[in-house]
Design a protein around this motif. Structure first.
Motif, PDB file in Angstrom:
ATOM      1  N   ILE A  34       0.847  -1.195   0.000  1.00  0.00           N
ATOM      2  CA  ILE A  34       0.000   0.000   0.000  1.00  0.00           C
ATOM      3  C   ILE A  34       0.884   1.246   0.000  1.00  0.00           C
ATOM      4  CG2 ILE A  34      -1.607   1.375   1.394  1.00  0.00           C
ATOM      5  CD1 ILE A  34      -2.939  -1.275   2.238  1.00  0.00           C
TER       6      ILE A  34
ATOM      7  N   TYR B 263       0.477   0.260  -4.582  1.00  0.00           N
ATOM      8  CA  TYR B 263      -0.159  -0.873  -5.258  1.00  0.00           C
ATOM      9  C   TYR B 263      -1.657  -0.920  -4.955  1.00  0.00           C
ATOM     10  CZ  TYR B 263       4.318  -3.046  -6.513  1.00  0.00           C
ATOM     11  OH  TYR B 263       5.543  -3.321  -7.067  1.00  0.00           O
ATOM     12  N   THR B 264      -2.433  -1.395  -5.912  1.00  0.00           N
ATOM     13  CA  THR B 264      -3.861  -1.630  -5.717  1.00  0.00           C
ATOM     14  C   THR B 264      -4.044  -3.030  -5.116  1.00  0.00           C
ATOM     15  OG1 THR B 264      -4.138  -2.633  -7.896  1.00  0.00           O
ATOM     16  CG2 THR B 264      -4.418  -0.225  -7.743  1.00  0.00           C
ATOM     17  N   ASP B 265      -5.253  -3.330  -4.672  1.00  0.00           N
ATOM     18  CA  ASP B 265      -5.509  -4.664  -4.118  1.00  0.00           C
ATOM     19  C   ASP B 265      -5.250  -5.783  -5.134  1.00  0.00           C
ATOM     20  OD1 ASP B 265      -6.046  -3.850  -1.501  1.00  0.00           O
ATOM     21  OD2 ASP B 265      -8.170  -3.526  -1.941  1.00  0.00           O
TER      22      ASP B 265
ATOM     23  N   GLN C 116      -3.104  -5.782  -7.563  1.00  0.00           N
ATOM     24  CA  GLN C 116      -1.650  -5.868  -7.712  1.00  0.00           C
ATOM     25  C   GLN C 116      -1.010  -6.524  -6.488  1.00  0.00           C
ATOM     26  OE1 GLN C 116      -1.124  -1.653  -8.400  1.00  0.00           O
ATOM     27  NE2 GLN C 116      -0.614  -1.995 -10.550  1.00  0.00           N
TER      28      GLN C 116
ATOM     29  N   HIS D 285      -7.738 -11.677  -4.883  1.00  0.00           N
ATOM     30  CA  HIS D 285      -8.090 -10.259  -4.831  1.00  0.00           C
ATOM     31  C   HIS D 285      -8.943  -9.981  -3.593  1.00  0.00           C
ATOM     32  CE1 HIS D 285      -9.816  -6.421  -6.251  1.00  0.00           C
ATOM     33  NE2 HIS D 285     -10.990  -6.939  -5.917  1.00  0.00           N
TER      34      HIS D 285
ATOM     35  N   GLU E  93      -8.189  -7.479  -0.452  1.00  0.00           N
ATOM     36  CA  GLU E  93      -9.166  -6.475  -0.014  1.00  0.00           C
ATOM     37  C   GLU E  93      -9.463  -6.607   1.478  1.00  0.00           C
ATOM     38  OE1 GLU E  93     -12.664  -6.993  -2.406  1.00  0.00           O
ATOM     39  OE2 GLU E  93     -11.905  -5.689  -3.989  1.00  0.00           O
TER      40      GLU E  93
ATOM     41  N   SER F 110      -6.532  -5.244   3.443  1.00  0.00           N
ATOM     42  CA  SER F 110      -6.535  -3.784   3.365  1.00  0.00           C
ATOM     43  C   SER F 110      -7.606  -3.191   4.273  1.00  0.00           C
ATOM     44  CB  SER F 110      -6.767  -3.326   1.926  1.00  0.00           C
ATOM     45  OG  SER F 110      -5.705  -3.691   1.099  1.00  0.00           O
TER      46      SER F 110
ATOM     47  N   ARG G  40      -6.593   4.760   2.215  1.00  0.00           N
ATOM     48  CA  ARG G  40      -5.290   4.099   2.226  1.00  0.00           C
ATOM     49  C   ARG G  40      -4.188   5.103   2.573  1.00  0.00           C
ATOM     50  NH1 ARG G  40      -5.977  -0.886  -0.949  1.00  0.00           N
ATOM     51  NH2 ARG G  40      -3.884  -0.827  -1.810  1.00  0.00           N
TER      52      ARG G  40
END
Length: 77
Positions: free
Chosen positions: A14, A18-20, A22, A31, A35, A38, A50
């Motif tokens: 994070i 990076y996205t979830d 990624q 994924h 999530e 996160s 974030r």
């Protein structure tokens, strides 16, 4: 409040932007699991975003300045 080892790993990504999806690919998890991690991090740090989670982790000394991308030789997103 304590983060798990996996949550620290997700927090690292994070911090790197990076996205979830990624993060899921990097950590070889789904994924949905990324999530969930996160969301757990945001909940534990009482953060709404974030960016706020990264800030709170820094302010609570959960991470130090070398953990953040601007001060390290981290790989690109």
């Amino acid at each position: 409040m304590k983060l798990t080892k996996r949550e620290y790993e997700v927090l690292y990504y994070i911090c790197q932007g990076y996205t979830d999806p990624q993060i899921a690919k990097k950590l070889i998890i789904t994924h949905h699991t990324a999530e969930a991690h996160s969301a757990s991090i945001l909940f534990k740090l009482s953060a709404k975003t974030r960016a706020q989670a990264v800030y709170m982790a820094f302010m609570l000394d959960l991470i130090d300045k070398d953990f953040l991308p601007l001060n390290s030789n981290s790989e690109s997103v």
